[in-house]
Design an enzyme around this catalytic site. Sequence first.
Site, PDB file in Angstrom:
ATOM      1  N   TRP A 100       0.826  -1.215   0.000  1.00 43.67           N
ATOM      2  CA  TRP A 100       0.000   0.000   0.000  1.00 43.67           C
ATOM      3  C   TRP A 100       0.855   1.258   0.000  1.00 43.67           C
ATOM      4  CZ3 TRP A 100      -4.474  -0.421  -1.925  1.00 43.67           C
ATOM      5  CH2 TRP A 100      -5.259  -1.565  -1.703  1.00 43.67           C
ATOM      6  N   ASP A 175      -0.971   6.517   6.656  1.00 41.07           N
ATOM      7  CA  ASP A 175      -2.058   5.631   6.255  1.00 41.07           C
ATOM      8  C   ASP A 175      -2.252   4.643   7.407  1.00 41.07           C
ATOM      9  OD1 ASP A 175      -3.762   3.751   5.202  1.00 41.07           O
ATOM     10  OD2 ASP A 175      -2.610   3.405   3.363  1.00 41.07           O
ATOM     11  N   LYS A 199     -11.673  -1.865   7.531  1.00 43.53           N
ATOM     12  CA  LYS A 199     -10.891  -2.827   8.294  1.00 43.53           C
ATOM     13  C   LYS A 199     -11.219  -2.764   9.773  1.00 43.53           C
ATOM     14  CE  LYS A 199      -8.147  -2.938   4.448  1.00 43.53           C
ATOM     15  NZ  LYS A 199      -7.522  -2.055   3.494  1.00 43.53           N
TER      16      LYS A 199
HETATM   17  C1  LIG Z   1      -6.989  -1.564   2.386  1.00 47.93           C
HETATM   18  C2  LIG Z   1      -5.920  -0.560   2.430  1.00 47.93           C
HETATM   19  C3  LIG Z   1      -5.882   0.504   1.512  1.00 47.93           C
HETATM   20  C4  LIG Z   1      -6.874   0.663   0.404  1.00 47.93           C
HETATM   21  O1  LIG Z   1      -8.074   1.108   0.894  1.00 47.93           O
HETATM   22  P1  LIG Z   1      -9.291   1.461  -0.079  1.00 47.93           P
HETATM   23  O2  LIG Z   1     -10.288   2.021   0.884  1.00 47.93           O
HETATM   24  O3  LIG Z   1      -9.721   0.189  -0.716  1.00 47.93           O
HETATM   25  O4  LIG Z   1      -8.821   2.451  -1.063  1.00 47.93           O
HETATM   26  C5  LIG Z   1      -4.864   1.421   1.642  1.00 47.93           C
HETATM   27  N1  LIG Z   1      -3.936   1.322   2.612  1.00 47.93           N
HETATM   28  C6  LIG Z   1      -3.937   0.300   3.496  1.00 47.93           C
HETATM   29  C7  LIG Z   1      -2.876   0.234   4.541  1.00 47.93           C
HETATM   30  C8  LIG Z   1      -4.931  -0.665   3.444  1.00 47.93           C
HETATM   31  O5  LIG Z   1      -4.939  -1.669   4.319  1.00 47.93           O
END
Ligand SMILES: *Cc1c(COP(=O)(O)O)cnc(C)c1O
Length: 364
Positions: A100, A175, A199
């Site tokens: 990511w 993030d 998540k």
């Molecule tokens: C799942 C995830 C994403 C992507 O998220 P979306 O909402 O599908 O764009 C980005 N960064 C991390 C760390 C993730 O676990």
Amino acid sequence: MTIYNFSAGPAVLPKPVLERAQAEMLDYQSSGMSVLELSHRSQEFETIIKEAENLLRELMAIPDHYKVLFLQGGASTQFSMIPMNLAKGKKAYYHVAGSWGKKAYTEALKLAQIIPFEPLLLASSEKDHFNKIPLYDKAVIDPEAAYVHITTNNTIEGTAIYDLPDTNGVPIVADMSSNILAVRYQVEEFGMIYAGAQKNIGPAGVTVVIIREDLLDQEPILSSMLDYKVHVQAHSLYNTPPVYSIYIAKMVFEWIKELGGLDQMELINREKSGLLYTFIEQSTFYNNPVKNPKDRSLSNVPFTTPSEALDSQFIKEAEKAGFKNIKGHRSVGGMRASIYNAFPREGVIALVNFMTQFEAQNSK
Ligand SMILES: *Cc1c(COP(=O)(O)O)cnc(C)c1O
């Protein structure tokens, strides 16, 4: 048969939250309407979004000079919004410890072709298949840079950063999609935090952004929808927000609060993931690709058996026994147990029992 859902996202939600949503589905607080039917300008929704923000502020101890936004487009849209709003023509460093983080950096490189700023790779563990958090020398960071982007939890590879790196005073943009509200971070150590909800917060469709006021751009961004300032001024109601996702998120926040708050949640997560890590550690059959215990994620636990054939067999038999979605991401293979906040401790114990049995039947 009890089903345990190890999905990495969208993921398991707290049962009491789903039950309450079910009870309120047709008639939300005697309004005669479902939350699915509420106007985002209604008094009912006004209250929901305000309470959601207040609860999140309380749980994470978010200082007043940080704004909280409920946006759409997933964490992935943030990969573009961050440089558009924060880079301001300067350098922006990317600490890449997983797939990511690499995507975030790749998007920045694309954008740099049309807007003036300089994305730089600060560190990467890609050559080690992202099985560790890469280190760097802080002296390489220009203190005038706009931000350092990090991923606090690498969902696919099962690593995490718990002690924030020294960035030479440059604001950290994180993030936190897969471990927001799983462990305590001090919000004031970040310039900005963002997380897709699916998540650890609620259903897909809402992205939480927590941003320090002074980082908001004074210049308008080309697109209003991609401008944090526009969303701040409109209190996340510039356009129709994901009403139902925010409603569920609010109830998840209440659930964490009732449980004892974020510190209690972290204790539970440490104990829960510890059960699995300790078991894998003592086994000669299972292997965890993340060797440094300090780098191990509390949220996503990857592991393998001695062969790919046994991995496939494990996944097949686990599925039959009610352990769903335990297959590792296609880029790394093996297995991955995503055990977010709402994942029950009994599920981890049941998995350890299943793993013990599988090992006994398949080790020579
Ligand atoms: C799942 C995830 C994403 C992507 O998220 P979306 O909402 O599908 O764009 C980005 N960064 C991390 C760390 C993730 O676990």
